[in-house]
Design an enzyme around this catalytic site. Structure first.
Site, PDB file in Angstrom:
ATOM      1  N   GLU A  38      35.403   7.222  -8.375  1.00 15.29           N
ATOM      2  CA  GLU A  38      35.848   7.989  -9.332  1.00 15.29           C
ATOM      3  C   GLU A  38      36.403   9.489  -8.769  1.00 15.29           C
ATOM      4  O   GLU A  38      36.033   9.726  -7.510  1.00 15.29           O
ATOM      5  CB  GLU A  38      34.780   8.393 -10.297  1.00 15.29           C
ATOM      6  CG  GLU A  38      34.101   7.101 -10.938  1.00 15.29           C
ATOM      7  CD  GLU A  38      33.054   7.378 -11.863  1.00 15.29           C
ATOM      8  OE1 GLU A  38      32.501   8.336 -12.322  1.00 15.29           O
ATOM      9  OE2 GLU A  38      32.406   6.204 -12.373  1.00 15.29           O
TER      10      GLU A  38
ATOM     11  N   TRP B 137      41.735   5.555  -7.485  1.00 18.04           N
ATOM     12  CA  TRP B 137      42.336   5.024  -6.141  1.00 18.04           C
ATOM     13  C   TRP B 137      41.876   3.632  -6.013  1.00 18.04           C
ATOM     14  O   TRP B 137      41.341   2.743  -5.344  1.00 18.04           O
ATOM     15  CB  TRP B 137      41.325   5.525  -5.004  1.00 18.04           C
ATOM     16  CG  TRP B 137      41.204   7.138  -4.970  1.00 18.04           C
ATOM     17  CD1 TRP B 137      39.932   7.780  -5.027  1.00 18.04           C
ATOM     18  CD2 TRP B 137      42.359   7.950  -4.650  1.00 18.04           C
ATOM     19  NE1 TRP B 137      40.120   9.023  -4.751  1.00 18.04           N
ATOM     20  CE2 TRP B 137      41.643   9.241  -4.872  1.00 18.04           C
ATOM     21  CE3 TRP B 137      43.612   8.067  -4.775  1.00 18.04           C
ATOM     22  CZ2 TRP B 137      42.343  10.307  -4.740  1.00 18.04           C
ATOM     23  CZ3 TRP B 137      44.357   9.114  -4.621  1.00 18.04           C
ATOM     24  CH2 TRP B 137      43.721  10.248  -4.710  1.00 18.04           C
ATOM     25  N   ILE B 138      42.044   2.893  -7.338  1.00 17.22           N
ATOM     26  CA  ILE B 138      41.871   1.355  -7.541  1.00 17.22           C
ATOM     27  C   ILE B 138      42.925   0.534  -6.978  1.00 17.22           C
ATOM     28  O   ILE B 138      44.208   0.471  -7.664  1.00 17.22           O
ATOM     29  CB  ILE B 138      41.658   1.047  -9.023  1.00 17.22           C
ATOM     30  CG1 ILE B 138      40.273   2.043  -9.282  1.00 17.22           C
ATOM     31  CG2 ILE B 138      41.036  -0.347  -9.016  1.00 17.22           C
ATOM     32  CD1 ILE B 138      39.112   2.054  -8.522  1.00 17.22           C
TER      33      ILE B 138
ATOM     34  N   GLN C 196      54.274   6.858  20.806  1.00 18.91           N
ATOM     35  CA  GLN C 196      54.842   7.775  21.700  1.00 18.91           C
ATOM     36  C   GLN C 196      55.462   7.019  23.063  1.00 18.91           C
ATOM     37  O   GLN C 196      56.416   7.339  23.295  1.00 18.91           O
ATOM     38  CB  GLN C 196      53.479   8.219  22.489  1.00 18.91           C
ATOM     39  CG  GLN C 196      53.555   9.344  23.294  1.00 18.91           C
ATOM     40  CD  GLN C 196      54.087  10.913  22.615  1.00 18.91           C
ATOM     41  OE1 GLN C 196      53.859  10.849  21.370  1.00 18.91           O
ATOM     42  NE2 GLN C 196      54.514  11.816  23.573  1.00 18.91           N
TER      43      GLN C 196
ATOM     44  N   GLU D 198      36.523   2.384   1.802  1.00 18.07           N
ATOM     45  CA  GLU D 198      35.199   1.480   2.068  1.00 18.07           C
ATOM     46  C   GLU D 198      34.089   2.183   2.991  1.00 18.07           C
ATOM     47  O   GLU D 198      33.730   1.663   4.073  1.00 18.07           O
ATOM     48  CB  GLU D 198      35.538   0.155   2.665  1.00 18.07           C
ATOM     49  CG  GLU D 198      36.328  -0.724   1.572  1.00 18.07           C
ATOM     50  CD  GLU D 198      36.518  -2.222   1.899  1.00 18.07           C
ATOM     51  OE1 GLU D 198      35.740  -2.935   2.453  1.00 18.07           O
ATOM     52  OE2 GLU D 198      37.475  -2.596   1.492  1.00 18.07           O
TER      53      GLU D 198
HETATM   54  C1  LIG Z   1      44.406   3.477   0.069  1.00 17.24           C
HETATM   55  C2  LIG Z   1      43.175   3.728  -0.633  1.00 17.24           C
HETATM   56  C3  LIG Z   1      42.581   2.444  -1.388  1.00 17.24           C
HETATM   57  C4  LIG Z   1      41.667   2.409  -1.844  1.00 17.24           C
HETATM   58  N1  LIG Z   1      41.019   1.295  -2.806  1.00 17.24           N
HETATM   59  C5  LIG Z   1      39.796   1.485  -3.491  1.00 17.24           C
HETATM   60  C6  LIG Z   1      39.526   0.336  -4.516  1.00 17.24           C
HETATM   61  O1  LIG Z   1      40.138  -0.564  -4.422  1.00 17.24           O
HETATM   62  N2  LIG Z   1      38.448   0.680  -5.022  1.00 17.24           N
HETATM   63  C7  LIG Z   1      37.579   1.571  -5.013  1.00 17.24           C
HETATM   64  O2  LIG Z   1      36.777   1.541  -5.787  1.00 17.24           O
HETATM   65  N3  LIG Z   1      38.097   2.764  -4.328  1.00 17.24           N
HETATM   66  C8  LIG Z   1      39.090   2.745  -3.283  1.00 17.24           C
HETATM   67  N4  LIG Z   1      39.700   3.706  -2.448  1.00 17.24           N
HETATM   68  C9  LIG Z   1      38.941   4.868  -2.850  1.00 17.24           C
HETATM   69  C10 LIG Z   1      37.856   5.312  -1.436  1.00 17.24           C
HETATM   70  O3  LIG Z   1      36.948   4.235  -1.165  1.00 17.24           O
HETATM   71  C11 LIG Z   1      37.399   6.741  -1.441  1.00 17.24           C
HETATM   72  O4  LIG Z   1      38.567   7.310  -1.176  1.00 17.24           O
HETATM   73  C12 LIG Z   1      36.606   6.972  -0.134  1.00 17.24           C
HETATM   74  O5  LIG Z   1      35.047   6.417  -0.633  1.00 17.24           O
HETATM   75  C13 LIG Z   1      36.421   8.423   0.041  1.00 17.24           C
HETATM   76  O6  LIG Z   1      36.107   9.149  -1.215  1.00 17.24           O
HETATM   77  P1  LIG Z   1      37.065  10.447  -1.506  1.00 17.24           P
HETATM   78  O7  LIG Z   1      38.581  10.112  -1.434  1.00 17.24           O
HETATM   79  O8  LIG Z   1      36.723  10.772  -2.933  1.00 17.24           O
HETATM   80  O9  LIG Z   1      36.692  11.389  -0.431  1.00 17.24           O
HETATM   81  P2  LIG Z   1      35.281  12.310  -0.464  1.00 17.24           P
HETATM   82  O10 LIG Z   1      34.121  11.487  -0.894  1.00 17.24           O
HETATM   83  O11 LIG Z   1      35.685  13.668  -0.985  1.00 17.24           O
HETATM   84  O12 LIG Z   1      35.231  12.603   1.175  1.00 17.24           O
HETATM   85  C14 LIG Z   1      36.130  13.216   1.779  1.00 17.24           C
HETATM   86  C15 LIG Z   1      35.843  13.330   3.320  1.00 17.24           C
HETATM   87  O13 LIG Z   1      34.669  13.813   3.584  1.00 17.24           O
HETATM   88  C16 LIG Z   1      34.219  13.257   4.782  1.00 17.24           C
HETATM   89  N5  LIG Z   1      33.017  13.129   4.371  1.00 17.24           N
HETATM   90  C17 LIG Z   1      32.026  12.115   3.314  1.00 17.24           C
HETATM   91  N6  LIG Z   1      31.032  11.970   3.413  1.00 17.24           N
HETATM   92  C18 LIG Z   1      30.541  12.970   4.453  1.00 17.24           C
HETATM   93  C19 LIG Z   1      29.395  13.312   5.052  1.00 17.24           C
HETATM   94  N7  LIG Z   1      28.306  12.999   4.548  1.00 17.24           N
HETATM   95  N8  LIG Z   1      29.254  14.397   6.051  1.00 17.24           N
HETATM   96  C20 LIG Z   1      30.462  14.736   6.518  1.00 17.24           C
HETATM   97  N9  LIG Z   1      31.745  14.636   6.160  1.00 17.24           N
HETATM   98  C21 LIG Z   1      31.963  13.636   5.068  1.00 17.24           C
HETATM   99  C22 LIG Z   1      35.098  12.183   4.954  1.00 17.24           C
HETATM  100  O14 LIG Z   1      35.656  12.632   6.284  1.00 17.24           O
HETATM  101  C23 LIG Z   1      35.792  11.978   3.934  1.00 17.24           C
HETATM  102  O15 LIG Z   1      37.031  11.277   4.136  1.00 17.24           O
HETATM  103  C24 LIG Z   1      40.517   3.768  -1.823  1.00 17.24           C
HETATM  104  C25 LIG Z   1      41.058   4.852  -1.347  1.00 17.24           C
HETATM  105  C26 LIG Z   1      42.301   4.694  -0.600  1.00 17.24           C
HETATM  106  C27 LIG Z   1      42.822   5.928   0.458  1.00 17.24           C
END
Ligand SMILES: Cc1cc2nc3c(=O)[nH]c(=O)nc-3n(C[C@H](O)[C@H](O)[C@H](O)COP(=O)(O)OP(=O)(O)OC[C@H]3O[C@@H](n4cnc5c(N)ncnc54)[C@H](O)[C@@H]3O)c2cc1C
Length: 398
Positions: free
Chosen positions: A138, A167-168, A345, A372
């Site tokens: 979400e 992001w589904i 590269q 994931e």
């Molecule tokens: C191409 C793509 C396909 C996707 N497909 C699906 C799908 O089919 N179904 C679904 O439900 N979701 C899907 N997602 C969502 C995906 O699972 C989330 O993007 C992911 O869980 C990260 O959540 P966020 O983007 O909200 O990043 P945030 O939770 O805001 O995190 C941002 C960054 O913070 C850092 N971080 C996170 N936790 C910590 C920590 N504890 N300490 C330090 N740093 C941290 C990481 O570098 C992370 O990338 C997809 C995402 C992408 C990019």
């Protein structure tokens, strides 16, 4: 070393080797190239066609568990899933995506569904006539997935779902979504349940299509008082988080396998280019600086493959795999990114030209380090696991 030598490793059985070789032949012969136009509709069409093609050829039966419902075996064969993803990713990122999402999107049904749910959905997933999706993230709950707010309120023989998912993958083309929503049995992770929501259910809206650097169908979904029969709940109330995590335990290793496929393709391309590119009176591969890059790539690929197939083998042996799958995913995705960057590269200017193989791989690999469970989340899972094991062994000694 040939790129196929890992098929003889003890983690794999002869049937796995046969499967990988047969799929590779099929991919060379039958897989279309990646769509040249990256419009939403071109990518949607290409993805729908790939799902049908993978279903007709029989590959999707490996994405589900349940031989009585079209699956290749009663439980998902994790090593087969990994080999299929590795092989498809070497040929086509979109084909790998199409295969993976059929598995991830139906994994809750394979592992926790009732007979009726399996009967209704799994045969269509395996033949490619129904497209599956997994909806947990979400806007305010990504890495911190237990913070999800989308709710499902019981109302007689129905649940009413209200909220948002983003992001589904397959959003917009899926026929059904596995939706994780808060049912409130307890606060946090223990108050979430899983539901099957058909795409045509009134109240489910595809609110936004999202275009990303490696194009595939992706959307934000909104649920406005979306009513579904209570029989569409998968597993018990409050079991949703456990269902999500156990599905990810299978498919996380397969993300590592996909990264491995991208990295292998990058190495193949880098070897081809560096051994044929003439410069300074020899070839690019004759320079030790190039050899260092190639050596790093090959070693990282083997390290990733060992971690990936160890995790998949452990899963197939019924062993806990959370830490091992996290190690595989973190290592394979991070090192594949570096390997692909080295390939770009080595290609020089040609490496950044749109639709060159290495340019495409450079875009394909990036999201795997985020979805994931981002790399940082995998680090926490690994650290938590080893600290707990240490404390347990200290406790036994004390
Ligand atoms: C191409 C793509 C396909 C996707 N497909 C699906 C799908 O089919 N179904 C679904 O439900 N979701 C899907 N997602 C969502 C995906 O699972 C989330 O993007 C992911 O869980 C990260 O959540 P966020 O983007 O909200 O990043 P945030 O939770 O805001 O995190 C941002 C960054 O913070 C850092 N971080 C996170 N936790 C910590 C920590 N504890 N300490 C330090 N740093 C941290 C990481 O570098 C992370 O990338 C997809 C995402 C992408 C990019």
């Amino acid at each position: 070393m040939t790129s196929n030598s890992h098929l003889d490793w003890p983690f794999l059985e002869p049937r796995h080797k046969a499967l990988a070789i047969e799929l590779d032949r099929w991919a060379v012969r039958d897989l279309p190239g990646e769509p040249q136009a990256h419009t939403v509709s071109a990518v949607d069409d290409a993805c729908r066609k790939l799902v049908c093609q993978l279903g007709e050829a029989g590959w999707l039966k490996y994405a589900v568990g349940g031989a009585a419902y079209g699956g290749s075996s009663d439980t998902i064969d994790t090593r087969a899933v990994c080999l299929i993803r590795e092989t498809l990713a070497r040929h086509s990122g979109l084909a790998d995506f199409a295969f993976a999402m059929q598995g991830l999107g139906s994994g809750a049904i394979s592992n926790f569904g009732t007979h009726e749910q399996k009967r209704q959905y799994l045969p269509r997933v395996t033949c490619g006539s129904a497209i599956a999706a997994f909806a947990i993230s979400e806007p305010q709950a990504g890495s911190d997935v237990a913070a999800l707010q989308c709710s499902a309120i019981k109302d007689g023989g129905s649940y009413v779902i209200h909220g948002e998912k983003t992001w589904i993958s397959n959003g917009g083309i899926a026929d059904f979504y596995i939706v994780f929503a808060r049912t409130g049995e307890e606060p946090g992770a223990k108050g979430i349940s899983a539901f099957i929501v058909d795409a045509n259910t009134p109240g489910l809206e595809i609110a936004e299509r999202i275009e990303v650097m490696a194009p595939h169908p992706l959307a934000r979904l909104v649920f406005h008082e979306c009513r579904i029969p209570a029989a569409q709940r998968v597993g018990d109330p409050g079991q949703g988080f456990k269902i999500a995590m156990s599905t990810l335990d299978i498919f996380r290793s397969s993300v590592a396998a996909a990264a491995l496929g991208f990295a292998r393709r990058a190495l193949e391309e880098a070897l081809r280019r560096s051994t044929s590119r003439k410069m300074f009176g020899q070839t690019l591969a004759d320079f030790q600086l190039t050899q260092a890059k190639l050596a790093r790539m090959a070693t990282d690929i083997d390290s990733s493959a060992l971690l990936t197939y160890r995790a998949a083998w452990l899963k197939d042996m019924g062993q806990p795999v959370t830490v091992e799958a996290a190690m595989a995913k973190m290592t394979a995705t991070e090192t594949a990114q570096q390997a692909i960057d080295s390939a770009v590269q080595i290609f020089g200017a040609l490496g950044v030209v749109s639709e060159q193989v290495v340019e495409r791989l450079y875009r394909e690999i990036r999201p795997l380090r985020i979805y994931e469970g981002a790399t940082e989340v995998q680090q926490l899972i690994i650290a938590r696991g080893i600290i707990k094991a240490h404390q347990t062994s200290e406790g036994h000694r004390g």
